[in-house]
Design an enzyme around this catalytic site. Structure first.
Site, short mmCIF file in Angstrom:
data_model
loop_
_atom_site.label_atom_id
_atom_site.label_comp_id
_atom_site.label_asym_id
_atom_site.label_seq_id
_atom_site.Cartn_x
_atom_site.Cartn_y
_atom_site.Cartn_z
N HIS A 64 0.87 -1.18 0.00
CA HIS A 64 0.00 0.00 0.00
C HIS A 64 0.91 1.23 0.00
O HIS A 64 1.53 1.53 1.02
CB HIS A 64 -0.89 0.02 1.25
CG HIS A 64 -1.75 -1.18 1.40
ND1 HIS A 64 -3.08 -1.20 1.04
CD2 HIS A 64 -1.48 -2.42 1.91
CE1 HIS A 64 -3.60 -2.39 1.32
NE2 HIS A 64 -2.63 -3.15 1.84
N PHE A 65 1.00 1.92 -1.11
CA PHE A 65 1.90 3.07 -1.23
C PHE A 65 1.17 4.41 -1.09
O PHE A 65 1.76 5.47 -1.29
CB PHE A 65 2.70 3.00 -2.52
CG PHE A 65 3.83 1.99 -2.48
CD1 PHE A 65 4.26 1.45 -1.28
CD2 PHE A 65 4.45 1.59 -3.65
CE1 PHE A 65 5.31 0.53 -1.24
CE2 PHE A 65 5.50 0.67 -3.62
CZ PHE A 65 5.93 0.14 -2.42
N ARG A 66 -0.13 4.37 -0.79
CA ARG A 66 -0.90 5.52 -0.29
C ARG A 66 -1.12 6.67 -1.28
O ARG A 66 -1.66 7.71 -0.89
CB ARG A 66 -0.24 6.11 0.97
CG ARG A 66 0.07 5.09 2.08
CD ARG A 66 -1.18 4.40 2.56
NE ARG A 66 -0.96 3.67 3.81
CZ ARG A 66 -1.74 2.70 4.26
NH1 ARG A 66 -2.80 2.34 3.54
NH2 ARG A 66 -1.49 2.10 5.40
N HIS A 181 -9.01 -9.86 0.89
CA HIS A 181 -8.80 -9.70 2.34
C HIS A 181 -10.03 -10.29 3.01
O HIS A 181 -11.13 -9.74 2.90
CB HIS A 181 -8.65 -8.21 2.66
CG HIS A 181 -8.54 -7.89 4.12
ND1 HIS A 181 -7.61 -7.01 4.60
CD2 HIS A 181 -9.25 -8.29 5.20
CE1 HIS A 181 -7.75 -6.90 5.92
NE2 HIS A 181 -8.75 -7.67 6.30
N HIS A 235 -2.80 -12.59 3.29
CA HIS A 235 -2.36 -12.56 4.69
C HIS A 235 -3.17 -13.47 5.62
O HIS A 235 -3.82 -13.01 6.56
CB HIS A 235 -2.32 -11.13 5.24
CG HIS A 235 -3.47 -10.23 4.86
ND1 HIS A 235 -4.79 -10.62 4.91
CD2 HIS A 235 -3.48 -8.94 4.45
CE1 HIS A 235 -5.56 -9.62 4.53
NE2 HIS A 235 -4.78 -8.58 4.25
N ASP A 306 2.53 -6.82 2.77
CA ASP A 306 1.42 -5.99 3.22
C ASP A 306 1.93 -4.67 3.79
O ASP A 306 1.46 -4.18 4.82
CB ASP A 306 0.55 -6.71 4.25
CG ASP A 306 -0.81 -6.04 4.45
OD1 ASP A 306 -1.16 -5.16 3.64
OD2 ASP A 306 -1.51 -6.38 5.42
N HIS A 310 1.95 4.12 8.27
CA HIS A 310 1.28 5.27 8.86
C HIS A 310 2.33 6.10 9.59
O HIS A 310 3.39 5.59 9.98
CB HIS A 310 0.20 4.84 9.86
CG HIS A 310 -0.88 3.99 9.27
ND1 HIS A 310 -1.90 4.51 8.50
CD2 HIS A 310 -1.10 2.65 9.32
CE1 HIS A 310 -2.70 3.53 8.11
NE2 HIS A 310 -2.22 2.39 8.60
#
Length: 445
Positions: A64-66, A181, A235, A306, A310
């Site tokens: 997740h590179f946001r 997920h 996951h 994963d 943050h």
């Protein structure tokens, strides 16, 4: 006179389809052009790999590179830099950005943003939802798309499919393997009172308990069988899920993460607090051992980091207001090499999980092995190097890792993407060279 190679890697132990061989590798025009004795071959650049092991480029199929929408904690430039620093040559990025990745225009925007900024090769998942279910058959085949991703349980972002009817519609619209997920949203809501109003982080795996995961995984497999749709369950965290999934390997592939193989509750929550919080949760040692059994038995097909960073300010909020997720793309290789050093994993199984497994599951074109004609993606590692993972080494924008201070044996020394050295000796090299990944089942006729 033969054309000089763009890059020759000499003197290393090379992991080939025939196993480890002392050999050299020559790369020309982005692809592996020779494997053998190349000590005297002309080359624009050379790497002396004596004492090193040369692996196929590591593929991380869950990050997740946001970007767009939350670039204050990561973006495509810093995330792919972290990948390169950690020995990862290819990443698949998730769709729970702002806006969500739901349309062809959303995907095009991500590909545009990655152009000239991504240090490694990349592809993006299309989010599956009620809003785009009828169009997914077309969307999943767009260039640069690695497939469809669905969230059955709420996590970071607003992408949630909690009802069976919508999930069945998504499964029915497409043929490529779909990533999921799996947490049961109804059970999450029913158990939210356990942490509402504040609780210690040790309650995270109590709220999002093992039954929450198993319920969703069972529902998913049943619906996938009805639709005859290949599914990749992300996951996996419980011993019971692994036992169940072992009976469905004809249709279902399985991922677990280095975090779930390395950490265990309650110790990690007591030591790290909310910095150990992710979804699905880190669970106790019994489940961790169940995951390792599944790795040994071949139930697990791939490892994904994963990577979900943050900021410290966000993670420092009191639980459960703190967000779930931790960085992982840069630490994936050192963690797993350390497991090799400690006897829990073989090098061959690591390559299967991180190179050939991702290629097989997603039908990646030209990656996943050191063989003639394949992309010149290499991860050079020192299996004997004794290092310490430290926050100061992390180039992810968040600037921290839950493994800060951990001593490991095994370290990535160089990262090569299509013959171009993007990291060597803990230093990024050159300008970003990443390109979209190609998929064999989506190549033009």
């Amino acid at each position: 006179m033969p054309q000089p190679f763009d890059l020759v890697v000499t003197g290393g132990q090379v992991f080939t389809p025939m196993g480890l061989l002392e050999s050299d590798v020559g790369i020309l025009d982005g692809r592996i052009a020779a494997i053998g004795g190349l000590a005297t071959a002309a080359a624009a650049r050379r790497i002396d790999a004596r004492g090193l092991t040369v692996l196929p480029g590591i593929i991380d199929t869950q990050v997740h590179f946001r970007e767009p929408g939350a670039e204050h904690k990561e973006d495509l430039a810093t995330g792919t830099a972290a990948a390169a620093m950690g020995g990862v040559t290819t990443i698949f990025e998730m769709p729970n950005t702002k806006p969500l990745t739901l349309t062809a225009a959303d995907l095009a925007e991500k590909l545009k943003r990655a152009g000239g900024r991504a240090h490694v090769d990349h592809a993006f998942f299309m989010g599956g939802s009620a809003a785009n279910a009828e169009h997914l058959r077309t969307l999943e085949r767009l260039p640069g798309c690695c497939g469809v991703k669905v969230f059955m349980g709420s996590s970071t972002g607003d992408l949630l499919v909690e009802d069976d009817a919508t999930l069945a519609a998504i499964l029915a619209n497409g043929v490529r393997r779909m990533a999921v997920h799996a947490e049961d949203e109804a059970r999450l809501k029913a158990r939210k009172h356990l942490v509402a109003g504040g609780a210690p982080p040790t309650m995270h795996p109590e709220w999002r308990d093992a039954e929450t995961a198993l319920l969703a995984t069972r529902r998913l497999v049943g619906l996938a069988r009805q639709a005859r749709r290949k599914v990749h369950v992300l996951h996996i965290t419980t011993a019971e899920e692994m036992e169940f999934l072992a009976g469905h390997k004809d249709l279902i592939t399985v991922e677990t993460t280095p975090q779930h193989l390395t950490l265990a509750a309650p110790e990690c929550y007591e030591r790290l607090g909310t910095y150990a919080q992710m979804n699905p949760p880190i669970r106790d040692a019994r489940h961790r051992e169940g995951l390792w059994r599944a790795v040994a038995d071949g139930v697990v097909d791939v490892l994904g980091s994963d990577h979900a960073p943050h900021t410290r300010d966000e993670k420092d909020k009191p639980y459960p207001d703190s967000p779930s997720g931790m960085p992982g793309v840069q630490t994936l290789v050192p963690l797993m090499l350390n497991h090799i050093a400690e006897g829990r994993l073989t090098l061959a199984r690591f390559v299967d999980l991180m190179c050939s497994g991702p290629q097989r599951i997603y039908d990646i074109a030209g990656k996943g092995r050191i063989a003639l004609g394949y992309d010149g993606d290499l991860t050079l590692v020192d299996l004997q190097a004794k290092r310490r993972i430290e926050n100061s080494w992390i180039v992810s924008k968040c600037g921290w890792t839950p493994f800060d201070g951990m001593a490991v044996t095994g370290w990535p020394v160089a990262t090569v993407v299509r013959g171009q050295v993007v990291m060597q000796d803990d230093q990024l090299q050159g300008s970003p060279v990443g390109r979209p990944v190609r998929f064999a089942d989506c190549l033009p006729a």
